[in-house]
Scaffold this active site. Structure first.
Site, short mmCIF file in Angstrom:
data_model
loop_
_atom_site.label_atom_id
_atom_site.label_comp_id
_atom_site.label_asym_id
_atom_site.label_seq_id
_atom_site.Cartn_x
_atom_site.Cartn_y
_atom_site.Cartn_z
N SER A 81 0.72 -0.61 0.01
CA SER A 81 -0.29 -0.34 0.18
C SER A 81 0.90 1.36 0.04
O SER A 81 0.09 2.38 -0.40
CB SER A 81 -0.46 0.24 1.49
OG SER A 81 -1.40 -1.27 1.77
N HIS A 84 -1.76 -2.86 -6.35
CA HIS A 84 -2.61 -2.65 -5.69
C HIS A 84 -3.11 -2.65 -5.63
O HIS A 84 -4.96 -2.18 -6.57
CB HIS A 84 -2.27 -0.76 -5.07
CG HIS A 84 -2.56 -0.58 -3.22
ND1 HIS A 84 -3.53 0.58 -3.51
CD2 HIS A 84 -2.66 -1.47 -2.60
CE1 HIS A 84 -3.71 0.47 -2.26
NE2 HIS A 84 -3.40 -0.66 -1.86
N GLU A 141 -4.47 -0.69 -8.64
CA GLU A 141 -3.25 0.52 -9.42
C GLU A 141 -2.39 -0.51 -10.12
O GLU A 141 -1.92 -1.18 -8.66
CB GLU A 141 -3.05 1.34 -7.88
CG GLU A 141 -4.05 2.27 -7.94
CD GLU A 141 -3.71 3.08 -6.83
OE1 GLU A 141 -3.51 4.14 -6.79
OE2 GLU A 141 -3.64 2.98 -5.52
N ASN A 194 -4.38 5.84 -1.76
CA ASN A 194 -4.31 6.16 -0.60
C ASN A 194 -4.47 7.85 -0.10
O ASN A 194 -4.47 8.37 0.58
CB ASN A 194 -3.26 5.17 -0.83
CG ASN A 194 -3.70 3.80 0.13
OD1 ASN A 194 -4.78 4.28 0.39
ND2 ASN A 194 -3.62 2.63 0.23
#
Ligand SMILES: NC(=O)c1ccc[n+]([C@@H]2O[C@H](COP(=O)([O-])OP(=O)(O)OC[C@H]3O[C@@H](n4cnc5c(N)ncnc54)[C@H](O)[C@@H]3O)[C@@H](O)[C@H]2O)c1
Length: 292
Positions: free
Chosen positions: A127, A150, A162, A200
């Site tokens: 992450s 991701h 991602e 994120n």
């Protein structure tokens, strides 16, 4: 290592390292799409329960009418576990989904580099850790074949992935993996290798503000979750989401984002208190909510 090698994407053999919350789900995505998947975890109990968790995902799909019972039974054979990394030598793609610790991940990639075939693609579900840093743990020849994929939790349900290319990742490899992801029903987006990638950064700006609203007694936890679901159309509220993903991980991500971008990602004191109290969320039975 050239970048022109092609594995037959519909037959790509997939390895997944880490059978925790994300790994078991990521493995199931590929197995349900018809790929032969091998999963490993250093924790014997977690590894032992992985096939049952895969069965539960299949049963849910059958119950929802997305999968016929016969197909579910057939797909079960696509998912197998191994206690060692050696069988990953036969994989075309290995997805790493182990704990979010740079040194652990680097040590794993160094071992995978030695075991996996030259054309095998190594993908990290990190992450927060820069993909280019992880690439430093493998031989220069492998770096074109290492990238970030991701996934989002629960990976069996969330379509987005991602795809992050490090500075040495070959564009053709990122494209090939994006094509594979589309074939298994995911929607990849290409994101530059910056801390927190794209999603994120958006998410944690939002989570930090949600905790600030509670600290300032503007709203309580339940009402903020209701507001986000009914007013913003989110499927789950921010506090439910933090409990689902683990408050410790939420804090860890915010510390990294703060290091990269400064005060705008400063974790809120109330989140720190929750983590210090061991209230990690569903995993521990208590977080922003209590769980039976
Ligand atoms: N939880 C989320 O919502 C989420 C979302 C996207 C990405 N991620 C990322 O996915 C990765 C895994 O997260 P998770 O929530 O599944 O964690 P988790 O703690 O549920 O699972 C991690 C697993 O890795 C295993 N493990 C650790 N070191 C290992 C090693 N060297 N070899 C084999 N197995 C090893 C552990 O035993 C554990 O079962 C992390 O990088 C995390 O940042 C998590």
């Amino acid at each position: 290592m050239g970048t022109g090698e092609e594995f037959a994407m519909e037959h790509a053999r997939i390895g997944v390292v880490g059978a925790g919350m994300m790994g078991a789900e990521i493995a199931s995505v590929f197995a349900i799409a018809g790929h032969e998947v091998r999963v490993t975890d250093r924790d014997a109990a977690t590894l032992g329960s992985a096939p049952d968790r895969f069965s539960a995902i299949l049963e849910r799909s059958v119950a929802k009418g997305e999968l016929a019972i016969d197909d579910a039974q057939r797909l079960q054979a696509n998912f197998s576990t191994t206690a060692t990394l050696e069988p990953f030598g036969a994989c075309d793609v290995v997805v790493e989904a182990i704990s979010e610790e740079m040194e652990l991940k680097k040590a794993l990639f160094a071992r995978l580099d030695a075991i996996c075939a030259a054309q095998c693609v190594l993908a990290s579900n990190t992450s927060t850790i820069p993909i280019s840093s992880l690439a430093a743990s493998v031989a220069p020849a492998r770096r074109s074949h290492l990238l970030g994929t991701h996934f989002f939790s629960p990976a069996s349900r969330m379509p987005l992935v991602e795809v992050i290319a490090g500075i040495a990742t070959a564009d053709a490899v990122a494209e090939r993996i994006s094509t594979l992801l589309r074939k298994v029903g995911k929607t990849p987006i290409r994101v530059r290798d910056v801390p927190g990638f794209a999603v994120n950064r958006l998410l944690h700006a939002f989570l930090i503000e949600a905790v600030r609203l509670v600290e300032e007694n503007v709203c309580d936890v339940e009402d903020i979750d209701v507001a986000c679901k009914l007013g913003l159309g989110h499927p789950v509220g921010p506090f439910q989401l933090m409990d689902l993903s683990d408050n410790t991980l939420v804090l860890q991500v915010q510390e990294i984002l703060k290091g990269a971008y400064g005060e705008r990602f400063l974790p809120r004191p109330l989140l720190k208190l929750k983590v210090a109290a061991g209230e990690r969320g569903r995993k521990t039975g208590r977080g922003w909510y209590g769980y039976a």
